[in-house]
Design an enzyme around this catalytic site. Structure first.
Site, mmCIF file in Angstrom:
data_model
loop_
_atom_site.group_PDB
_atom_site.id
_atom_site.type_symbol
_atom_site.label_atom_id
_atom_site.label_comp_id
_atom_site.label_asym_id
_atom_site.label_seq_id
_atom_site.Cartn_x
_atom_site.Cartn_y
_atom_site.Cartn_z
ATOM 1 N N HIS A 237 7.978 -29.469 2.209
ATOM 2 C CA HIS A 237 8.595 -28.582 1.465
ATOM 3 C C HIS A 237 9.705 -28.360 2.268
ATOM 4 C CE1 HIS A 237 4.869 -29.258 -0.804
ATOM 5 N NE2 HIS A 237 5.611 -28.952 -1.780
ATOM 6 N N SER B 18 1.230 -31.013 -6.308
ATOM 7 C CA SER B 18 -0.128 -30.505 -6.726
ATOM 8 C C SER B 18 -0.593 -30.679 -7.358
ATOM 9 C CB SER B 18 0.075 -29.162 -6.384
ATOM 10 O OG SER B 18 0.651 -29.072 -5.217
ATOM 11 N N ALA C 152 3.833 -29.291 -9.066
ATOM 12 C CA ALA C 152 3.584 -27.606 -9.495
ATOM 13 C C ALA C 152 4.025 -26.411 -9.867
ATOM 14 C CB ALA C 152 2.063 -27.098 -9.121
ATOM 15 N N HIS D 258 -1.830 -19.429 -4.223
ATOM 16 C CA HIS D 258 -1.234 -20.371 -3.917
ATOM 17 C C HIS D 258 -2.675 -20.767 -4.342
ATOM 18 C CE1 HIS D 258 -0.265 -24.140 -2.558
ATOM 19 N NE2 HIS D 258 -1.171 -24.369 -1.279
ATOM 20 N N HIS E 215 -2.017 -30.935 0.237
ATOM 21 C CA HIS E 215 -1.131 -32.144 0.101
ATOM 22 C C HIS E 215 -1.601 -33.192 0.755
ATOM 23 C CE1 HIS E 215 2.244 -31.360 -2.834
ATOM 24 N NE2 HIS E 215 2.023 -29.644 -2.175
ATOM 25 N N ASN F 149 0.721 -21.431 -13.708
ATOM 26 C CA ASN F 149 0.785 -19.931 -13.315
ATOM 27 C C ASN F 149 1.658 -19.868 -14.074
ATOM 28 O OD1 ASN F 149 1.743 -20.533 -11.149
ATOM 29 N ND2 ASN F 149 2.828 -18.816 -11.509
ATOM 30 N N MET G 27 9.279 -24.875 -5.865
ATOM 31 C CA MET G 27 10.136 -24.435 -4.578
ATOM 32 C C MET G 27 10.064 -26.859 -4.217
ATOM 33 S SD MET G 27 7.554 -21.439 -3.192
ATOM 34 C CE MET G 27 6.939 -20.405 -4.232
ATOM 35 N N SER G 28 10.471 -27.148 -5.404
ATOM 36 C CA SER G 28 10.370 -28.682 -4.646
ATOM 37 C C SER G 28 11.336 -29.426 -5.676
ATOM 38 C CB SER G 28 9.523 -29.247 -4.547
ATOM 39 O OG SER G 28 8.408 -29.672 -6.025
ATOM 40 N N TYR H 146 10.197 -25.575 2.331
ATOM 41 C CA TYR H 146 9.906 -23.307 3.184
ATOM 42 C C TYR H 146 9.065 -23.852 4.440
ATOM 43 C CZ TYR H 146 5.380 -25.345 0.419
ATOM 44 O OH TYR H 146 4.553 -26.099 0.151
ATOM 45 N N GLU H 147 9.054 -25.330 4.831
ATOM 46 C CA GLU H 147 8.351 -25.618 6.134
ATOM 47 C C GLU H 147 8.881 -25.462 7.156
ATOM 48 O OE1 GLU H 147 5.022 -29.020 5.485
ATOM 49 O OE2 GLU H 147 5.977 -28.723 3.720
HETATM 50 N N1 HPA Z 1 6.804 -19.961 -8.088
HETATM 51 C C1 HPA Z 1 7.141 -20.574 -7.429
HETATM 52 N N2 HPA Z 1 6.448 -21.961 -7.561
HETATM 53 C C2 HPA Z 1 5.455 -22.370 -8.059
HETATM 54 C C3 HPA Z 1 4.787 -20.930 -8.772
HETATM 55 C C4 HPA Z 1 5.674 -20.290 -9.022
HETATM 56 O O1 HPA Z 1 4.952 -19.000 -9.678
HETATM 57 N N3 HPA Z 1 4.042 -21.457 -9.522
HETATM 58 C C5 HPA Z 1 3.484 -22.997 -8.075
HETATM 59 N N4 HPA Z 1 4.839 -23.035 -7.586
#
Ligand code: HPA
Length: 278
Positions: free
Chosen positions: A87, A34, A117, A250, A65, A238, A214-215, A89-90
């Site tokens: 990912h 991302s 990200a 997101h 993506h 963030n 998460m990656s 999580y998918e």
């Molecule tokens: N947590 C987990 N994954 C993320 C975050 C987060 O705050 N921001 C972007 N990917």
């Protein structure tokens, strides 16, 4: 000899297919997560292949993506780009997620830049900063090397220096060159897809994490097993849960990635130019 375990696909066959699509033989590859995909605007494209056409690649589902493999030149350097990733999580197995990394190794890639990200945990970080990974903590609850051992690669992979010092130096230099705040730190990977609780963010900070995402970690581990040199780069989109007044979304992550995309594209180009000179 197959090295894809339990799947009907063989990474060497996919690499051979890829070699027939282009005469370029890049040694540098990047996975663009991302916010990083704007880097493609600077590329002279030789060939672009949707993941769906590459045997063994999963197609990519998350907004932000789009799954494509691109080979071309960036900053004068031949590069192979994976635009978008799947990912954990998918719901896929880690061995499926990391299959493209094995294809890259079989194709002849030597250096791999993984981008993502991430949420900032270190109090000095601000949204929009980049973070060069110095190390990682795997809290995803699995390991991509789990399962039957593979022929020709180590079973027990040393992870003392996952993120290559020379590539890290080039990333920091790129940050200076284009004047983008570039931090260094430890990336902690969770399975997701929920964001963290404030208590988790505090706990991860105490464990030594500077950012959470998460990656990246599964790909980095497989790349090291295959003997590639690895670099990692996060866009801090963030602050971690509980560190700012607004709840996480997101959309917020994508909005910050969008805001930074021109700078990030310049950064990646500068990195390629420095890589070429080094
Ligand atoms: N947590 C987990 N994954 C993320 C975050 C987060 O705050 N921001 C972007 N990917």
């Amino acid at each position: 000899m197959s090295n894809t375990r339990n799947t009907e696909f063989n990474s060497k066959q996919t690499a051979t297919y890829l070699k027939r699509q282009t005469s370029l033989r890049p040694q540098l590859a990047m996975v663009l997560g991302s916010g990083f995909q704007a880097a493609l605007s600077h590329i002279e494209v030789d060939v672009e292949i949707p993941y769906g056409k590459l045997p063994g690649f999963l197609s990519v589902g998350v907004s932000g993506h789009v799954g494509r493999l691109v080979v071309g030149k960036l900053g004068g350097v031949p590069v192979l780009i994976l635009k978008g990733r799947t990912h954990f999580y998918e719901g896929h197995e880690m061995e499926q997620l990391t299959f493209p990394v094995r294809v890259l190794a079989d194709f002849g890639i030597r250096n791999l830049l993984l981008t993502n990200a991430a949420g900032g945990i270190n109090k000095k970080f601000r949204p929009g900063d980049l973070m060069v990974l110095t190390d990682h903590i795997n809290l995803m609850g699995s390991n991509p090397l789990r399962g039957p051992g593979l022929f020709g690669v180590p079973r027990f992979v040393d992870l003392t220096d996952v993120y290559d010092e020379r590539l890290r130096g080039l990333l920091l230099q790129a940050g200076k060159k284009i004047k983008l705040r570039t931090q260094s730190g430890v990336y902690l990977a969770v399975a997701g897809p929920s964001y963290e609780t404030p208590a988790e963010i505090r706990a991860y900070g105490r464990l030594g994490a500077d950012a959470v995402g998460m990656s990246t970690v599964p790909e980095a581990i497989v790349a090291r097993q295959c003997g590639l040199k690895v670099a990692g780069l996060s866009c801090i989109t963030n602050l971690g849960a509980g560190m700012s007044k607004t709840p996480l979304s997101h959309q917020e992550v994508l909005a910050m990635a969008e805001q930074q995309k021109a700078k990030i594209a310049e950064f990646i180009k500068a990195f390629c130019e420095l890589y070429a000179k080094s």
